[in-house]
Design an enzyme around this catalytic site. Structure first.
Site, PDB file in Angstrom:
ATOM      1  N   LYS A   1       0.860  -1.194   0.000  1.00  0.00           N
ATOM      2  CA  LYS A   1       0.000   0.000   0.000  1.00  0.00           C
ATOM      3  C   LYS A   1       0.893   1.240   0.000  1.00  0.00           C
ATOM      4  CE  LYS A   1      -1.825   2.732   3.083  1.00  0.00           C
ATOM      5  NZ  LYS A   1      -1.729   3.998   2.323  1.00  0.00           N
TER       6      LYS A   1
ATOM      7  N   GLY B   1       6.927   4.792   8.351  1.00  0.00           N
ATOM      8  CA  GLY B   1       6.043   5.939   8.541  1.00  0.00           C
ATOM      9  C   GLY B   1       6.245   6.531   9.921  1.00  0.00           C
ATOM     10  N   SER B   2       5.214   7.187  10.414  1.00  0.00           N
ATOM     11  CA  SER B   2       5.381   7.908  11.681  1.00  0.00           C
ATOM     12  C   SER B   2       5.307   6.952  12.877  1.00  0.00           C
ATOM     13  CB  SER B   2       4.302   8.977  11.804  1.00  0.00           C
ATOM     14  OG  SER B   2       3.041   8.351  11.839  1.00  0.00           O
ATOM     15  N   THR B   3       5.887   7.378  13.971  1.00  0.00           N
ATOM     16  CA  THR B   3       5.859   6.576  15.194  1.00  0.00           C
ATOM     17  C   THR B   3       4.415   6.402  15.673  1.00  0.00           C
ATOM     18  OG1 THR B   3       8.107   7.195  15.774  1.00  0.00           O
ATOM     19  CG2 THR B   3       6.700   6.530  17.592  1.00  0.00           C
TER      20      THR B   3
ATOM     21  N   GLY C   1       2.860   3.724  13.657  1.00  0.00           N
ATOM     22  CA  GLY C   1       3.526   2.475  14.054  1.00  0.00           C
ATOM     23  C   GLY C   1       2.881   1.893  15.309  1.00  0.00           C
TER      24      GLY C   1
ATOM     25  N   GLU D   1       9.882   1.034  10.634  1.00  0.00           N
ATOM     26  CA  GLU D   1      10.895   2.076  10.396  1.00  0.00           C
ATOM     27  C   GLU D   1      10.192   3.394  10.641  1.00  0.00           C
ATOM     28  OE1 GLU D   1      13.933   1.538   9.994  1.00  0.00           O
ATOM     29  OE2 GLU D   1      14.047  -0.531   9.302  1.00  0.00           O
TER      30      GLU D   1
ATOM     31  N   CYS E   1      13.634  10.740   7.078  1.00  0.00           N
ATOM     32  CA  CYS E   1      13.551  10.240   8.462  1.00  0.00           C
ATOM     33  C   CYS E   1      14.850  10.467   9.227  1.00  0.00           C
ATOM     34  CB  CYS E   1      13.181   8.771   8.457  1.00  0.00           C
ATOM     35  SG  CYS E   1      14.260   7.789   7.425  1.00  0.00           S
TER      36      CYS E   1
ATOM     37  N   GLU F   1       9.585  15.555  15.971  1.00  0.00           N
ATOM     38  CA  GLU F   1       9.980  15.452  14.568  1.00  0.00           C
ATOM     39  C   GLU F   1       9.133  16.440  13.748  1.00  0.00           C
ATOM     40  OE1 GLU F   1       8.766  11.999  12.237  1.00  0.00           O
ATOM     41  OE2 GLU F   1      10.813  11.884  11.470  1.00  0.00           O
TER      42      GLU F   1
HETATM   43  P1  NAD Z   1       2.254   8.106   8.248  1.00  0.00           P
HETATM   44  O1  NAD Z   1       2.494   7.244   9.438  1.00  0.00           O
HETATM   45  O2  NAD Z   1       1.225   9.151   8.348  1.00  0.00           O
HETATM   46  O3  NAD Z   1       1.815   7.200   7.006  1.00  0.00           O
HETATM   47  C1  NAD Z   1       2.618   6.142   6.547  1.00  0.00           C
HETATM   48  C2  NAD Z   1       1.725   5.113   5.866  1.00  0.00           C
HETATM   49  O4  NAD Z   1       0.872   4.537   6.835  1.00  0.00           O
HETATM   50  C3  NAD Z   1       0.830   5.695   4.767  1.00  0.00           C
HETATM   51  O5  NAD Z   1       0.775   4.772   3.700  1.00  0.00           O
HETATM   52  C4  NAD Z   1      -0.517   5.779   5.457  1.00  0.00           C
HETATM   53  O6  NAD Z   1      -1.616   5.706   4.570  1.00  0.00           O
HETATM   54  C5  NAD Z   1      -0.468   4.555   6.355  1.00  0.00           C
HETATM   55  N1  NAD Z   1      -1.360   4.588   7.503  1.00  0.00           N
HETATM   56  C6  NAD Z   1      -1.776   5.667   8.197  1.00  0.00           C
HETATM   57  N2  NAD Z   1      -2.607   5.280   9.192  1.00  0.00           N
HETATM   58  C7  NAD Z   1      -2.704   3.932   9.128  1.00  0.00           C
HETATM   59  C8  NAD Z   1      -3.388   2.943   9.881  1.00  0.00           C
HETATM   60  N3  NAD Z   1      -4.157   3.258  10.922  1.00  0.00           N
HETATM   61  N4  NAD Z   1      -3.246   1.636   9.547  1.00  0.00           N
HETATM   62  C9  NAD Z   1      -2.448   1.281   8.513  1.00  0.00           C
HETATM   63  N5  NAD Z   1      -1.794   2.166   7.749  1.00  0.00           N
HETATM   64  C10 NAD Z   1      -1.894   3.487   8.053  1.00  0.00           C
HETATM   65  O7  NAD Z   1       3.671   8.674   7.842  1.00  0.00           O
HETATM   66  P2  NAD Z   1       4.003   9.667   6.628  1.00  0.00           P
HETATM   67  O8  NAD Z   1       3.538  11.008   7.026  1.00  0.00           O
HETATM   68  O9  NAD Z   1       3.530   9.084   5.344  1.00  0.00           O
HETATM   69  O10 NAD Z   1       5.584   9.581   6.586  1.00  0.00           O
HETATM   70  C11 NAD Z   1       6.376  10.394   7.367  1.00  0.00           C
HETATM   71  C12 NAD Z   1       6.902   9.610   8.547  1.00  0.00           C
HETATM   72  O11 NAD Z   1       7.621   8.466   8.105  1.00  0.00           O
HETATM   73  C13 NAD Z   1       7.908  10.410   9.363  1.00  0.00           C
HETATM   74  O12 NAD Z   1       7.636  10.239  10.726  1.00  0.00           O
HETATM   75  C14 NAD Z   1       9.245   9.784   9.000  1.00  0.00           C
HETATM   76  O13 NAD Z   1      10.228   9.910   9.952  1.00  0.00           O
HETATM   77  C15 NAD Z   1       8.866   8.366   8.777  1.00  0.00           C
HETATM   78  N6  NAD Z   1       9.855   7.692   7.924  1.00  0.00           N
HETATM   79  C16 NAD Z   1      10.711   6.794   8.506  1.00  0.00           C
HETATM   80  C17 NAD Z   1      11.686   6.167   7.747  1.00  0.00           C
HETATM   81  C18 NAD Z   1      12.616   5.157   8.370  1.00  0.00           C
HETATM   82  O14 NAD Z   1      13.200   4.393   7.632  1.00  0.00           O
HETATM   83  N7  NAD Z   1      12.792   5.132   9.662  1.00  0.00           N
HETATM   84  C19 NAD Z   1      11.791   6.441   6.387  1.00  0.00           C
HETATM   85  C20 NAD Z   1      10.913   7.363   5.814  1.00  0.00           C
HETATM   86  C21 NAD Z   1       9.938   7.971   6.610  1.00  0.00           C
END
Ligand code: NAD
Length: 496
Positions: free
Chosen positions: A192, A245-247, A250, A267, A301, A398
């Site tokens: 996704k 994605g975001s903590t 996660g 991650e 990130c 962040e």
């Molecule tokens: P986000 O957590 O908002 O979204 C990430 C993904 O999760 C998207 O595809 C979103 O649709 C999905 N998502 C959101 N809510 C969900 C749920 N309840 N159930 C399942 N999926 C869901 O993050 P973002 O804003 O897209 O990305 C930015 C974040 O990602 C920042 O915090 C950044 O630090 C982190 N990031 C980390 C790394 C790493 O390798 N550590 C790399 C890139 C980005």
């Protein structure tokens, strides 16, 4: 000079993009369409079919079927390697289109996408193509059977069906970093992409089919986190989630995944420190530290968003850093004179500007940037904040934008404890000409990846992931492959 994008990209973006289930490209009603917005203009540049919960279920079932029928996992290691290598070749052949999609959909700089992200995605498939033929268990002598003759060994198995949930800030690379090791291990996948950046992942899907990945082994379903993401993370047919994605998200996944105790690789976010010692090469360090935060407009990130400078050089360093920051040319990614592109969306831009306003109210001072650039799209100036206190939100949260907070420090013990005073533990960098000191500092910093005299360089050979609330598990390297494997132990009584 402004790059003119290719006919292939125009064609790809001119048609509503279907999604991939069981080797078929499927469309959905217009009511489920997801608009693709160019962050450099705010214009709608393409449309993607959004998947419903039922579509997500169909994708999961297709992946499950392909896994249980062993259409991919039973290919020989060499056959898998050949196909993954072919994917890498195709990524390189289609580098222009992929890079253009990253610019149009994700606001990247064309040069960075073409010469950085696209080769990195190709290398991911090549690196893991190599591992398919080297994924070996071991034999062991056991003691519990006394002198009875036993032959005992371990072997790796694919973990099963993997749900991959991607962020918007590095769509192609994130997809490649997950798909390549999962496929090398023999898994089937449901991907996704983030709602904001589906195009390059869908294009990669076409290349995977072209390379010979069997139908159902990779399924791609764009959609919202609350519908498609939730369907994947809750499904009992999915064995593992690999999430970037975001903590905050996660943590939601932990809850959603508990039904069938899915394995999780997370991650997550970061607030990474860059520590500059007085003996550094000042000009190179100014440039390196600025690249560490402003590359990708800070939407990275591992961005080095907290800068600690040793007191004797603090004033001169900040003055040079501010000058350097003010000279960074901001603009759309196809103009090669530009050094920083837009933020991903209006909402995200407002969130970043909100952090800056809040910091100013708490007493921080804007030394460079701090404002939106008045033009179409979602642009802001790269920003440096001084007079920051460790406890301010801007120093702890962040921001995920081009915002650097700079503080002075007096001794190493002090800076190490301040660098570690964070819920995150993703990355760090140390800038010094004293190699011994660099190692001493890094040993004490709680971060999954550290750099000396550089910041942000990734490599397939170097495992990547976070300590503390920056995540679980690692991507890249052998560790990245093992996240997609289960280990079986076998004890054979050979006296029978
Ligand atoms: P986000 O957590 O908002 O979204 C990430 C993904 O999760 C998207 O595809 C979103 O649709 C999905 N998502 C959101 N809510 C969900 C749920 N309840 N159930 C399942 N999926 C869901 O993050 P973002 O804003 O897209 O990305 C930015 C974040 O990602 C920042 O915090 C950044 O630090 C982190 N990031 C980390 C790394 C790493 O390798 N550590 C790399 C890139 C980005």
């Amino acid at each position: 000079m402004t790059h003119v994008h290719s006919t292939a990209t125009r064609k790809f973006t001119s048609e509503t993009r279907p999604f991939l289930i069981c080797g078929e490209w499927r469309s959905t009603p217009v009511s489920q369409a997801i608009p693709c917005i160019d962050p450099a203009t705010g214009n709608n540049i393409a449309t993607v079919c959004g998947a419903s919960r039922d579509d997500a279920t169909a994708a999961i079932e297709a992946a499950r079927r392909s896994f249980d029928e062993r259409s991919w996992q039973d290919k020989t290691p060499a056959e898998k390697a050949k196909i993954l290598w072919k994917v890498a070749d195709l990524i390189e052949e289609h580098a222009d289109v992929l890079a253009e999609l990253e610019v149009l959909d994700g606001g990247k700089l064309f040069d960075a996408a073409k010469n950085g992200e696209v080769p990195m995605a190709a290398e991911s498939f090549r690196y893991y193509a190599g591992w398919t033929t080297k994924l070996e268990g071991k034999t062991s002598r056991i003691s519990s059977a006394g002198n009875a003759p036993f032959h005992c060994y371990t072997e790796y198995e694919p973990v099963g069906v993997v749900g991959m949930i991607l962020p918007w800030n590095g769509p192609l690379v994130m997809a490649a970093w997950k798909l390549a090791p999962a496929l090398a291990a023999g898994c089937s996948c449901v991907v996704k992409p983030a709602e904001q950046t589906c195009l390059s992942t869908l294009y990669l899907g076409e290349l995977l089919m072209l390379a010979g990945v069997p139908a159902g082994v990779v399924n791609i379903v764009p959609g919202s986190g609350s519908v498609v993401g939730a369907a994947i993370s809750e499904s009992p047919l999915v064995d593992k989630i690999s999430f970037t994605g975001s903590t905050a998200t996660g943590k939601q996944l932990l809850e959603a995944a508990k039904g069938n105790l899915k394995k999780l690789t997370l991650e997550l976010g970061g607030k990474s420190p860059a520590i500059v010692l007085a003996d550094c090469d000042m000009d190179k360090t100014v440039e390196g530290v600025a690249a560490g935060i402003f590359s990708g407009a800070g939407q990275v990130c591992v961005a080095g968003s907290r800068l600690y400078v040793e007191r004797p050089i603090y004033d001169e360093f900040v003055q040079k850093l501010v000058q350097h920051t003010n000279n960074i040319q901001v603009g759309e990614g196809f103009d090669e004179a530009n050094e920083m592109g837009p933020l991903i969306s209006e909402t995200h831009l407002q969130s970043v500007l909100g952090f800056i306003q809040e910091a100013e109210k708490s007493g921080a001072c804007v030394a460079a940037g701090g404002t939106r650039i008045k033009r179409d799209g979602f642009f802001m100036r790269p920003t440096v904040l001084v007079d920051v206190d460790d406890k301010m939100l801007i120093a702890t949260e962040e921001v995920f934008g081009p915002v650097l907070v700079v503080q002075a420090f007096d001794d190493l013990e002090d800076v190490i404890s301040r660098a570690n005073a964070s819920d995150y533990g993703l990355a760090a960098s140390v800038w010094t000409s004293n190699v011994g000191k660099a190692h001493q500092i890094i040993r004490q910093i709680r971060a999954g990846i550290s750099w000396v005299n550089c910041h942000g360089l990734p490599d397939m050979a170097m495992p990547f992931g976070g300590f503390k609330q920056s995540g679980w598990g690692r991507e890249a390297g052998l560790e990245g492959l093992l996240q997609y494997c289960e280990m079986r132990s076998v004890l054979v009584n050979i006296a029978h």
